[in-house]
Structure formats: structure tokens, C-alpha cells
Design a protein around this motif. Structure first.
Motif, mmCIF file in Angstrom:
data_model
loop_
_atom_site.group_PDB
_atom_site.id
_atom_site.type_symbol
_atom_site.label_atom_id
_atom_site.label_comp_id
_atom_site.label_asym_id
_atom_site.label_seq_id
_atom_site.Cartn_x
_atom_site.Cartn_y
_atom_site.Cartn_z
ATOM 1 N N ILE A 175 5.697 0.576 15.837
ATOM 2 C CA ILE A 175 4.772 0.381 14.714
ATOM 3 C C ILE A 175 3.335 0.687 15.140
ATOM 4 O O ILE A 175 2.570 1.311 14.404
ATOM 5 C CB ILE A 175 4.939 -1.035 14.134
ATOM 6 C CG1 ILE A 175 6.193 -1.040 13.237
ATOM 7 C CG2 ILE A 175 3.704 -1.466 13.352
ATOM 8 C CD1 ILE A 175 6.566 -2.361 12.676
ATOM 9 N N ARG A 176 2.987 0.286 16.350
ATOM 10 C CA ARG A 176 1.622 0.586 16.812
ATOM 11 C C ARG A 176 1.380 2.082 16.904
ATOM 12 O O ARG A 176 0.250 2.545 16.795
ATOM 13 C CB ARG A 176 1.357 -0.083 18.155
ATOM 14 C CG ARG A 176 1.038 -1.542 17.972
ATOM 15 C CD ARG A 176 0.712 -2.250 19.254
ATOM 16 N NE ARG A 176 0.790 -3.696 19.022
ATOM 17 C CZ ARG A 176 0.761 -4.604 19.953
ATOM 18 N NH1 ARG A 176 0.659 -4.247 21.214
ATOM 19 N NH2 ARG A 176 0.833 -5.881 19.655
ATOM 20 N N ALA A 177 2.462 2.850 17.101
ATOM 21 C CA ALA A 177 2.311 4.310 17.119
ATOM 22 C C ALA A 177 2.020 4.837 15.719
ATOM 23 O O ALA A 177 1.465 5.913 15.559
ATOM 24 C CB ALA A 177 3.571 4.957 17.671
ATOM 25 N N LYS A 178 2.411 4.070 14.707
ATOM 26 C CA LYS A 178 2.220 4.516 13.332
ATOM 27 C C LYS A 178 0.940 3.992 12.701
ATOM 28 O O LYS A 178 0.503 4.475 11.667
ATOM 29 C CB LYS A 178 3.410 4.066 12.474
ATOM 30 C CG LYS A 178 4.704 4.729 12.872
ATOM 31 C CD LYS A 178 5.680 4.699 11.731
ATOM 32 C CE LYS A 178 6.930 5.490 12.040
ATOM 33 N NZ LYS A 178 6.687 6.948 12.020
ATOM 34 N N VAL A 179 0.370 2.940 13.295
ATOM 35 C CA VAL A 179 -0.828 2.314 12.733
ATOM 36 C C VAL A 179 -1.968 2.390 13.736
ATOM 37 O O VAL A 179 -1.867 1.832 14.825
ATOM 38 C CB VAL A 179 -0.584 0.821 12.409
ATOM 39 C CG1 VAL A 179 -1.784 0.231 11.696
ATOM 40 C CG2 VAL A 179 0.663 0.649 11.586
ATOM 41 N N ASP B 121 0.682 7.240 10.637
ATOM 42 C CA ASP B 121 0.793 7.303 9.179
ATOM 43 C C ASP B 121 -0.360 6.565 8.530
ATOM 44 O O ASP B 121 -0.773 6.863 7.421
ATOM 45 C CB ASP B 121 2.103 6.642 8.713
ATOM 46 C CG ASP B 121 3.316 7.372 9.258
ATOM 47 O OD1 ASP B 121 3.133 8.502 9.746
ATOM 48 O OD2 ASP B 121 4.423 6.812 9.205
ATOM 49 N N ILE B 122 -0.834 5.532 9.241
ATOM 50 C CA ILE B 122 -1.790 4.617 8.631
ATOM 51 C C ILE B 122 -2.989 4.440 9.549
ATOM 52 O O ILE B 122 -2.830 4.295 10.761
ATOM 53 C CB ILE B 122 -1.133 3.232 8.420
ATOM 54 C CG1 ILE B 122 0.113 3.372 7.543
ATOM 55 C CG2 ILE B 122 -2.118 2.231 7.822
ATOM 56 C CD1 ILE B 122 1.084 2.233 7.708
ATOM 57 N N GLN C 129 -2.061 13.398 5.159
ATOM 58 C CA GLN C 129 -1.351 12.446 4.299
ATOM 59 C C GLN C 129 -1.689 11.000 4.676
ATOM 60 O O GLN C 129 -0.969 10.088 4.318
ATOM 61 C CB GLN C 129 0.163 12.646 4.462
ATOM 62 C CG GLN C 129 0.648 14.028 4.081
ATOM 63 C CD GLN C 129 0.384 14.323 2.630
ATOM 64 O OE1 GLN C 129 0.722 13.533 1.757
ATOM 65 N NE2 GLN C 129 -0.259 15.440 2.351
ATOM 66 N N LEU C 130 -2.764 10.810 5.422
ATOM 67 C CA LEU C 130 -3.081 9.484 5.951
ATOM 68 C C LEU C 130 -3.202 8.409 4.876
ATOM 69 O O LEU C 130 -3.815 8.624 3.837
ATOM 70 C CB LEU C 130 -4.408 9.532 6.698
ATOM 71 C CG LEU C 130 -4.402 9.801 8.193
ATOM 72 C CD1 LEU C 130 -5.831 9.763 8.699
ATOM 73 C CD2 LEU C 130 -3.561 8.771 8.917
ATOM 74 N N THR C 131 -2.610 7.276 5.160
ATOM 75 C CA THR C 131 -2.832 6.085 4.349
ATOM 76 C C THR C 131 -4.025 5.357 4.976
ATOM 77 O O THR C 131 -4.077 5.204 6.198
ATOM 78 C CB THR C 131 -1.598 5.169 4.407
ATOM 79 O OG1 THR C 131 -0.468 5.924 3.997
ATOM 80 C CG2 THR C 131 -1.775 3.955 3.528
ATOM 81 N N VAL C 132 -4.980 4.948 4.160
ATOM 82 C CA VAL C 132 -6.164 4.294 4.713
ATOM 83 C C VAL C 132 -6.272 2.868 4.180
ATOM 84 O O VAL C 132 -6.156 2.621 2.979
ATOM 85 C CB VAL C 132 -7.456 5.067 4.360
ATOM 86 C CG1 VAL C 132 -8.687 4.341 4.891
ATOM 87 C CG2 VAL C 132 -7.403 6.481 4.889
ATOM 88 N N LEU C 133 -6.457 1.926 5.108
ATOM 89 C CA LEU C 133 -6.712 0.544 4.712
ATOM 90 C C LEU C 133 -8.072 0.192 5.287
ATOM 91 O O LEU C 133 -8.227 0.120 6.508
ATOM 92 C CB LEU C 133 -5.621 -0.367 5.291
ATOM 93 C CG LEU C 133 -5.640 -1.818 4.826
ATOM 94 C CD1 LEU C 133 -5.271 -1.900 3.359
ATOM 95 C CD2 LEU C 133 -4.683 -2.655 5.648
ATOM 96 N N VAL D 68 0.869 -1.172 0.000
ATOM 97 C CA VAL D 68 0.000 0.000 0.000
ATOM 98 C C VAL D 68 0.906 1.222 0.000
ATOM 99 O O VAL D 68 1.774 1.349 0.880
ATOM 100 C CB VAL D 68 -0.916 0.018 1.243
ATOM 101 C CG1 VAL D 68 -1.791 1.271 1.232
ATOM 102 C CG2 VAL D 68 -1.779 -1.235 1.299
ATOM 103 N N GLY D 69 0.755 2.071 -0.994
ATOM 104 C CA GLY D 69 1.599 3.261 -1.099
ATOM 105 C C GLY D 69 1.222 4.295 -0.061
ATOM 106 O O GLY D 69 0.087 4.320 0.415
ATOM 107 N N ALA D 70 2.165 5.144 0.303
ATOM 108 C CA ALA D 70 1.886 6.203 1.277
ATOM 109 C C ALA D 70 0.790 7.110 0.718
ATOM 110 O O ALA D 70 0.839 7.519 -0.438
ATOM 111 C CB ALA D 70 3.135 7.007 1.573
#
Lengths: 288, 278, 264
Positions: free
Chosen positions: B78-82, B159-160, B190-194, B29-31
Motif C-alpha cells: 500500500i505504501r508503494a501506491k500512496v 496511484d494516490i 491518472q493520479l488521485t489527489v487527497l 475517494v474515486g480513482a
């Protein structure tokens, strides 16, 4: 067995979280053998109305007639059992009501409460499991080992086992995936057609209303603001929008097409109906 | 540019299960991208989400989040980023009030109180819940609770953001509310959304759709590419977008319809051409 | 049931509502301690007047306080009766065997009654003007020093906070399950004790199952949001003393001095 609301009002006790979410002077009839849908926003009084269908709540004013039973504010809580046997209630996330060690015992629980002997109740369980489309092998399993969708079917079987005349469904497909939803709705349609159950469906899915119901009650702020056949209710698109109620996808599409210059009469409610009406307008015959 | 999420050859098997939940799953998944993962209940969607921030540990395979490889040492970073928004609005609401809940993640990371006050306020504004800051969860609608959950994530500046069936327990109004909010956030950040979902309307808003079936990636494409599968989606336990349903009904009546996916507008235009050339 | 569990908090904006919960908690305990200093009509009268002033300051109707007394009434009357019948001394008004109503007995009975009522009024005042969450915060803050001897105060406080937070959720779930089982023919609260106990099973099991589900979801969500235990956490909600808390302290000092002067 008709269910009739005659000027029914209901006020929740002050101080409860439901305060203000009552009923205001509701008069309506749910006809024997009908498939009635109740629509409206969260907090419109749908759930309150529902709980009047088997006297879980009693009106503050007015009368609810359920077959031979008359429920008013004066009605005593005793002797409501025969009534509750006749009106089966499938609540939202009905799988939460399961508690027995086996599926068979859980389904038999309702009928046993209404005085059906154990062996007959277990025989009913066998039949009901089939009716809701589960294999006989689940009967001796623990309900808690099943998938969410299967658990819900067991809960529905438990209500059907009471052999009610009216089946009340409160958002029975919430949380299911599209395939599970479609299967479940098809199952209710079958129960309506073959078991001749009167069905009362509370839903947010306008497509289900368009596909299955023959009568619609629209609730808002505790009042019944419209009723009629789905075609009548959905025909007034401006009114629906003003009340921020959704349209079935077909009706919305038909409206868009009509704005472009197509013409529909009567309002199509399913993709099939829409296609049939479109055919002569797009030269469908000429292609054959 | 480093992808926001890079998953390669991920396998996961629940201890008591007969079948693996995820089999050789690889995707990127791209930024800044919005990717929807669709699939029926039990297709492995939620298991995948939990593998992305170390709530579950894969049997094999590599998960890279913003350039960091998920491992025991990196899991908290990573949990801080997701951030994950879960399905049940009630069961992820930790705080006693809206503001407390938004602050929970910040408290966990030891953010100084002065900064917390600013971030909580900002996050609540972003989800339009400032007026509800001191409300208790019992007095909120499902959609409002999910907005609070999203605020709790925004406040951590991730980020995500992963929406794990975040709209499936909401009424249509709540669902629209959340999807609109995500669109809004994407426009301003700039959020990446999944988004993990079986709601076809939610998937339609994504840039790209990954179709998961029985723990394997079946196919990947733009929403239009995926929706062009039409009735095949039904067989995978998914819904078909409405224009595809109407197309199928017309095709069955002998009308020649295009193979490509048409959205509602496209379909109206196409039908009108047929009408005009009649 | 709801109100009982939630400590009957009544939202308001009175001076007492605004007091720091730690002040209210400490003052309540202190008040209950010093009331034992009162031992004559003068000192009890002063405590009564003082309590009425506090009740008035809360802007809450007296009826709510009376309701606090009602469930305790039998216990109070029993204790008062014991005092009346078993305290010897002064003029004897009535006697039967070893039972006697004496002058001292009557005054002691009246004092005990007064003491009970005042204690209930003050603790009711605390719960009526303080949200449960603020009380939990106060307890955490006051117990904070115990961390030094290894008591996990912050963890316990979080547990308490989450428990309070989920009370309404579980109450709601209880109502839903009760309705569902009622619709399947269960009569809650009727029949003999055995039947009633049996009726509770279809309620309790689903409620347990549901609670475990909530706990699991909640643990996952907390994990995902970076919860790693008490160390290194900062606090969003903090308690701060204000000048009014000092005035409240002063009020307690005045009461103490008054008692010391007035008591026999």
C-alpha cells in the motif's frame, strides 16, 4: 522611539549561504508608534533588514539610529543590551526558542537577563500570559506540553516581558490555521492600540498589511524599492504585478470591478470599505 | 470501478489523549479524483493521512486502498501506491542531493539502477527540477524542496498522492507553485489527489471537499457547496473565501445577495447586474 | 565552524577532483604509510616534489594547504623540539646538562617537520577535492566486505549520509536560536567560564528539541517512502573506476620505487 536607516548597506561574508542577500543603500524611517509592514519576496533582504533593528547585524556602511543609539560598522558589540531591551524581536516559528521548565520561567528569562529581579520578572510573566490570551494555569506547565499555537504565544509573551518599545514580528502567523492567524493578528493590533507599541511586521499576507499597517516598506534584492501608506503602495497594481507582489484580496476585487465599469476612490483596502463604496453604485439605498 | 480510497468507520485514539483523534470516519475517494480535507489545526486531518498508509494503525475500522485492505501484510504494497508529501520541506528530504532524494524510495523497493536512472530523470522533468539534479537541499527554496518531494513520489508511480499540509510552510509564491504543479500532474496522469489543508484557495481547486471537525466528518460537498456555508466556516476555525466576505459585508448593508456560493467572477457579474438595473 | 565540520571541500574540475573517492582515500592512506620509508635528504626531496605536483594538479591555491598546517603548528613544533633535543649522535653544537643539540638531532627534526607537513598537505588535498558525501560513499564501498561478518555497513553509511545532509540544516537552526536568545539579552561568548556555560543552555535545549522533531519527521517520511532497512535495497549512486584511477595507482607505485632506490 524612531528607527532610522541612513544609507545602510550590508554585505554578508563571502562563502556563507546568505551571500548576495544583503542590503543596498537603504534609507527609511520607522516612526514611533507606527505599525510598519515590510513586504518582499523570500531573499529580498527583509530578514537582513530586520536583524539591523536591534543590532544583531551591524551595517557594513551607513548608520542605523535606534532612539538614542547610533549603530555603524564601528559599533562595539558591548553595551548593546539596553538597545535589545527596547526592541523586542519575535522571530519566525518563535516557539523554537522556548527552553525553560515552566512557562513562567521562560517568560521571565528575558527580563532577568536585563537585570529585573526574579520576583518582578515572574510577576511580569503573569501579566504577559494574560496579554497574549493564555490562561494563568499554563504558567506552571512545561512549555513543551502546549499546542503549537500556545507555544508561540508563550514565546511572544517572553519578548513582551522585556517591556520593549518596539515589537518586531517576523511572519508571526506562519503555520497557524486561519482562526489562529486571525486571533494572533487581532492580538498585535490590541498591543499596538492599548500598549502603544511600535510594530514592525514582516509578512507575505497582503491582507494583513491592508488591514493593520499604516506604513509599508517594499524590499527587492536588498533595496528598498517603494514605501508609503498601504493605499499608496497598493494603488499601483501594475507596478505590484511587475514586481510579482500580491495584492490584498479587496484591492484585486476592486480592480476587477473597476474593469467592469465600477468606480472607486480612494482604493478600498478591506471588504467593509469596498462594500461601502459599492452601495451607491448598485442602488443599495433603493432596497431599503 | 474500485475507489482509490475507501474508509469505513475509522476510529483512532492517541494513547495519552483525552479525546479520540478520529471518530467513525467514513468516506470514499474515486480513482482520479481530487479531494480536499479541510479543518482547523488539531481537527484530526494529519492523523487521518497517517492512517491511510499504515503509519498509524486504527483502533477500529477498515481502510481500503485501490482494492487492498490495509493490514500488516499489505502495508508495504500500500505504501508503494500512496505517496505522502509532508508539511516540513526540510525534514522529509533524505537524500544528500535532489537526485538522491528522488531515488530514495526506489532504492527502498529494490528497483534496478538502470530503471532508477530513467525514472528519476522523468520525475524531475515532471516537476521541472531537472536543472537542479545535483543540488544540495540547503541551496533550494521551500517550494523547490516540496517539488523534489513530489518528484520522489511520482518516481514510485503511485496511484494516490496525499498532500499533508504540504503548502502550509511555504510563502505565497511557493504555494502557487505547488498547487499549479498538482493541477498539471492531474492533467497528464491518472493520479488521485487527497490534499489535507486549511488553505481555502487550495481547497477551491479540488473536485470535492470533506470538512473535518474535532475528528468527525462534518460535511462533504463540492467546494461551492462548502463555501456557501460562509461565516459558519469561521466558527470551524477556517477561512472564508473572499467573495463570501464581500457578500457578508454587502448583506450587512441591506443588499439582497444570493444564498448560493459565487466565485469572484460570478460575484462581479452579479454586482454588475445590480448596477445595470439600478 | 561550518567549514570545519564540512571538511572544507572546494568544488572544482581538476583531475584530482574527478578521481574516484575510493582511489583518493586509499592513495592518501598509502602515501602516509610510505612517507615513513623516507629517511634521507634525497627521498624527502622526492616526496616533497611529488606532493607539490599533486597540489598543483588540484588547481587549488597553496594558501588553503597552509591553513591546514596552522592549527597543528604547536604540535609539530613540540615534536620537532623533542627530536632536536633528544636525538644523540654526530657533531654536538650545543649542550646544557642532558639537553643537547646534535647533528643527528637537527636532521631528524627537519625530517619530522617535513613528514608532518607532507601528511597534512596530502590529507588536506583529500578533503579539499572530495565532497564529504563522496568520502562517505568511498568508506561504505571499501568497508562493504565487512557485511559478511555482520557489520551493518549500508545502514551506517545511510546514517552518515543523513548526518552530513542535516549539518547545514542544524547550523541554520543554531544561528536562528542564537539570534532569538541574543534578542532576549543573552551574551554568547562573554563573561567567565561559568556564565558562558550557562548561556549555552538556552541554545542547546531548543536545539535538542528541534533535532528530535527532525528525527521524528524524518523517520515518518522514510517509513512512508518504504524504507525497511538495508536488505534488498538497490543503490542509485554508484562509484565507478576510470582509467585515471589506474594512472593514480601507477603514480603511487612510481613513488614507492623511487623511495626504495633513494632511501639510505
Amino acid at each position: 522611539m524612531d528607527i532610522t536607516f541612513d544609507h545602510v548597506s550590508f554585505t554578508y561574508q563571502a562563502g556563507t549561504p546568505f551571500e548576495g542577500d544583503g542590503l543596498k543603500d537603504v534609507s527609511a524611517t520607522i516612526k514611533d508608534g507606527s505599525y510598519t509592514a515590510i513586504i518582499g519576496h523570500t531573499g529580498s533582504g527583509k530578514s537582513t533588514l530586520l536583524q539591523h533593528l536591534n543590532a544583531l547585524l551591524k551595517p557594513t556602511a551607513g548608520t542605523v539610529s535606534i532612539g538614542d543609539f547610533q549603530i555603524t560598522s564601528e559599533t562595539s558589540n558591548k553595551n548593546l543590551k539596553p538597545l535589545r531591551q527596547k526592541v523586542g524581536m519575535v522571530f519566525q516559528f518563535a516557539e523554537n526558542q522556548l527552553f525553560e521548565q515552566t512557562v513562567a520561567k521562560d517568560i521571565a528569562f528575558g527580563p532577568k537577563n536585563f537585570g529585573v529581579p526574579e520576583d518582578e520578572a515572574l510577576a511580569l510573566a503573569k501579566r504577559m500570559v494574560e496579554l497574549v490570551g493564555l490562561p494563568q494555569s499554563v504558567l506552571e506547565q512545561s512549555p513543551f506540553d502546549l499546542s503549537g499555537g500556545q507555544m508561540r504565544r508563550v514565546a511572544i509573551a517572553g519578548v513582551l516581558a522585556m517591556q520593549p518599545e518596539v515589537l518586531v514580528l517576523d511572519e508571526p502567523t506562519a503555520g497557524l490555521d486561519p482562526a489562529g492567524r486571525a486571533e494572533m493578528m487581532a492580538m498585535f493590533a490590541k498591543l499596538h492600540d492599548t500598549e502603544h507599541l511600535t510594530i514592525v511586521l514582516v509578512t507575505h499576507q497582503m491582507d494583513d498589511v491592508a488591514d493593520y499597517a499604516d506604513h509599508v516598506l517594499v524590499m527587492a534584492q536588498g533595496a528598498l524599492i517603494k514605501q508609503g501608506t498601504p493605499r499608496e503602495v497598493f494603488a499601483d497594481t501594475d507596478w505590484l504585478r511587475a514586481n510579482s507582489l500580491g495584492l490584498p484580496k479587496t484591492a484585486a476585487m476592486a480592480e476587477r470591478l473597476a474593469q467592469r465599469g465600477f468606480h472607486f476612490d480612494p482604493l478600498p483596502l478591506t471588504a467593509e470599505e469596498l462594500a461601502t463604496q459599492l452601495l451607491p453604485q448598485i442602488g443599495g439605498g433603493a432596497h431599503e | 470501478m474500485t475507489p482509490a480510497i475507501a474508509v469505513s468507520h475509522l476510529n483512532f485514539h492517541y494513547p495519552d489523549a483525552d479525546h479520540p483523534a478520529l471518530q467513525d470516519v467514513s468516506f470514499e475517494v474515486g480513482a482520479g479524483e481530487w479531494v480536499a480535507i479541510i479543518g482547523h489545526n488539531g481537527s484530526g486531518k494529519s492523523t487521518l493521512a497517517k492512517n491511510l498508509n499504515g503509519l498509524l494503525a486504527p483502533d477500529s475500522g477498515v481502510v481500503d486502498i485501490a482494492g487492498m485492505t490495509l493490514a500488516e501484510e499489505t502495508v508495504w504494497a500500500i505504501r508503494a501506491k500512496v505517496g505522502i508529501v509532508f508539511q516540513n520541506p526540510d525534514n522529509q528530504f533524505v537524500g544528500a542531493t535532489v537526485a538522491d532524494d528522488v531515488a530514495f524510495g526506489l532504492e527502498n523497493r529494490g528497483i534496478p539502477r538502470a530503471e532508477m536512472l530513467v525514472r528519476v530523470q522523468e520525475a524531475l522533468e515532471a516537476v521541472e527540477m531537472s536543472d537542479f539534479a545535483s543540488r544540495e537541499p540547503a541551496r533550494l527554496s521551500g517550494g523547490q524542496k516540496q517539488r523534489v518531494a513530489i518528484a520522489g513520489i511520482i518516481a514510485q508511480r503511485p496511484d494516490i498522492i496525499i498532500l499533508d499540509e504540504a503548502t502550509s510552510m511555504l510563502d505565497p509564491a511557493g504555494r502557487t507553485e505547488i498547487i499549479r504543479l498538482i493541477q498539471q500532474l492531474r492533467a497528464t496522469t491518472q493520479l488521485t489527489v487527497l490534499s489535507i489543508t486549511h488553505d481555502i484557495d487550495e481547497a477551491a481547486k479540488a473536485d470535492r471537499v470533506i470538512l473535518l471537525n474535532d475528528g468527525q466528518i462534518k460535511t462533504t460537498g463540492t467546494p461551492a457547496e462548502i463555501f456557501a456555508y460562509g461565516p459558519e466556516l469561521l466558527a470551524l476555525g477556517l477561512d472564508v473565501p473572499y467573495p463570501e466576505k464581500l457578500k457578508a459585508a454587502l448583506t450587512a448593508r441591506g443588499v439582497a445577495m444570493p444564498q448560493t456560493y459565487l466565485d469572484e467572477e460570478g460575484l462581479v457579474a452579479y454586482l454588475w447586474t445590480l448596477h445595470s438595473t439600478m | 565552524m561550518n567549514k570545519l565540520l564540512l571538511g572544507r571541500y572546494l568544488p572544482g574540475d581538476s583531475w584530482l577532483h574527478k578521481l574516484d573517492p575510493r582511489t583518493k582515500l586509499m592513495a592518501s592512506f598509502y602515501y602516509i604509510a610510505i612517507i615513513f620509508l623516507a629517511n634521507n635528504w634525497q627521498s624527502y626531496l622526492m616526496m616533497f616534489v611529488a606532493t607539490m605536483i599533486m597540489v598543483a594538479a588540484s588547481k587549488i591555491r597553496l594558501g588553503f594547504f597552509m591553513r591546514g598546517v596552522r592549527p597543528m603548528l604547536w604540535l609539530i613544533l613540540f615534536t620537532v623540539a623533542l627530536q632536536v633535543f633528544f636525538t644523540k649522535g654526530g657533531a654536538v653544537y650545543w649542550s646544557w646538562g642532558w639537553l643537547a643539540i646534535t647533528q643527528y638531532g637537527l636532521t631528524n627534526g627537519a625530517f619530522i617537520f617535513m613528514r608532518f607537513v607532507l601528511i597534512i598537505f596530502v590529507s588536506t588535498l583529500l578533503t579539499l577535492t572530495t565532497p564529504p558525501l563522496a568520502l562517505a560513499d568511498a568508506v561504505e564501498s571499501l568497508l562493504h566486505p565487512l557485511r559478511k561478518i555482520g557489520v551493518p555497513v549500508t545502514e551506517l553509511a545511510l546514517v552518515l549520509q543523513i548526518a552530513l545532509r542535516f549539518v547545514p540544516t542544524l547550523m541554520d537552526q543554531t544561528t536562528k536560536i542564537m539570534n532569538a536568545q541574543r534578542a532576549r539579552g543573552v551574551d554568547f561568548g562573554s563573561g567567565n567560564l561559568f556564565q558562558q556555560m550557562k548561556a549555552v543552555v538556552p541554545l542547546l535545549i531548543p536545539l535538542f528539541v528541534d533535532s528530535f522533531g527532525i528525527a521524528e519527521d524524518l523517520a515518518t517520511a522514510m517509513d512512508a517512502r518504504g524504507y525497511q532497512g538495508g536488505d534488498g535495497r538497490t543503490k542509485y549512486r554508484i562509484l565507478q573506476y576510470h582509467p585515471r584511477d589506474v594512472y593514480a595507482g601507477g603514480w603511487m607505485v612510481i613513488l614507492t620505487l623511487g623511495l626504495v632506490f633513494l632511501r639510505a
